[in-house]
Write a protein that holds these residues in place. Structure first.
Motif, PDB file in Angstrom:
ATOM      1  N   GLY A  55      10.259  32.668   3.701  1.00  0.00           N
ATOM      2  CA  GLY A  55       9.940  34.081   3.511  1.00  0.00           C
ATOM      3  C   GLY A  55      10.219  34.536   2.088  1.00  0.00           C
ATOM      4  O   GLY A  55       9.459  35.318   1.503  1.00  0.00           O
ATOM      5  N   LEU A  56      11.312  34.034   1.522  1.00  0.00           N
ATOM      6  CA  LEU A  56      11.667  34.374   0.150  1.00  0.00           C
ATOM      7  C   LEU A  56      10.606  33.880  -0.824  1.00  0.00           C
ATOM      8  O   LEU A  56      10.180  34.611  -1.719  1.00  0.00           O
ATOM      9  N   LEU A  57      10.158  32.644  -0.633  1.00  0.00           N
ATOM     10  CA  LEU A  57       9.117  32.108  -1.511  1.00  0.00           C
ATOM     11  C   LEU A  57       7.808  32.872  -1.362  1.00  0.00           C
ATOM     12  O   LEU A  57       7.078  33.070  -2.341  1.00  0.00           O
ATOM     13  N   ALA A  58       7.502  33.323  -0.157  1.00  0.00           N
ATOM     14  CA  ALA A  58       6.301  34.131   0.055  1.00  0.00           C
ATOM     15  C   ALA A  58       6.399  35.456  -0.693  1.00  0.00           C
ATOM     16  O   ALA A  58       5.422  35.916  -1.302  1.00  0.00           O
ATOM     17  N   MET A  59       7.583  36.077  -0.664  1.00  0.00           N
ATOM     18  CA  MET A  59       7.784  37.343  -1.386  1.00  0.00           C
ATOM     19  C   MET A  59       7.662  37.146  -2.889  1.00  0.00           C
ATOM     20  O   MET A  59       7.091  37.984  -3.586  1.00  0.00           O
ATOM     21  N   VAL A  60       8.221  36.052  -3.393  1.00  0.00           N
ATOM     22  CA  VAL A  60       8.129  35.773  -4.824  1.00  0.00           C
ATOM     23  C   VAL A  60       6.668  35.595  -5.231  1.00  0.00           C
ATOM     24  O   VAL A  60       6.228  36.115  -6.259  1.00  0.00           O
ATOM     25  N   GLY A  61       5.901  34.913  -4.402  1.00  0.00           N
ATOM     26  CA  GLY A  61       4.483  34.724  -4.689  1.00  0.00           C
ATOM     27  C   GLY A  61       3.711  36.030  -4.652  1.00  0.00           C
ATOM     28  O   GLY A  61       2.839  36.283  -5.492  1.00  0.00           O
ATOM     29  N   ARG A  62       4.030  36.890  -3.682  1.00  0.00           N
ATOM     30  CA  ARG A  62       3.370  38.194  -3.583  1.00  0.00           C
ATOM     31  C   ARG A  62       3.688  39.042  -4.808  1.00  0.00           C
ATOM     32  O   ARG A  62       2.806  39.706  -5.366  1.00  0.00           O
ATOM     33  N   ARG A  63       4.967  39.022  -5.230  1.00  0.00           N
ATOM     34  CA  ARG A  63       5.349  39.791  -6.420  1.00  0.00           C
ATOM     35  C   ARG A  63       4.642  39.258  -7.659  1.00  0.00           C
ATOM     36  O   ARG A  63       4.183  40.029  -8.498  1.00  0.00           O
ATOM     37  N   LYS A  64       4.506  37.942  -7.749  1.00  0.00           N
ATOM     38  CA  LYS A  64       3.824  37.336  -8.896  1.00  0.00           C
ATOM     39  C   LYS A  64       2.361  37.769  -8.950  1.00  0.00           C
ATOM     40  O   LYS A  64       1.837  38.080 -10.025  1.00  0.00           O
ATOM     41  N   ARG A  65       1.701  37.803  -7.796  1.00  0.00           N
ATOM     42  CA  ARG A  65       0.304  38.239  -7.758  1.00  0.00           C
ATOM     43  C   ARG A  65       0.166  39.703  -8.135  1.00  0.00           C
ATOM     44  O   ARG A  65      -0.760  40.084  -8.862  1.00  0.00           O
TER      45      ARG A  65
END
Length: 89
Positions: A55-65
């Motif tokens: 979930g943390l990695l998904a959030m980091v990816g969403r923030r990056k996008r």
């Protein structure tokens, strides 16, 4: 692990571009950043919590996008936001 309502409201108030703004990229990135910080602290204690890690990695990816979108749309807002949040050291 959701954010406390008072913390979330203070973040929204600090980063909102207008009254009642909750959907601007600045607000969304700021809320995600706070959630990422909280989960990072959780992961320091619970190293083998792989569901949270995903979930943390998904959030980091969403923030990056979102940051990429803001960078392509308005570079001055992007630079101001990363300066305020202390990202991209």
């Amino acid at each position: 692990m959701a954010l406390d309502a008072a913390v979330k409201q203070s973040i929204i108030k600090d980063f909102a571009t207008s009254e009642g703004d909750t959907g601007s990229p600045e607000v969304q990135v700021a809320v995600l950043t706070q959630r990422i910080k909280d989960l990072t602290e959780h992961m320091k204690e619970h190293k083998h919590d792989y569901h949270t890690q995903r979930g943390l990695l998904a959030m980091v990816g969403r923030r990056k996008r979102m940051l990429g979108y803001l960078k392509n749309t308005d570079i001055t807002r992007y630079r101001a936001l990363i300066e305020r949040l202390g990202l991209r050291r």
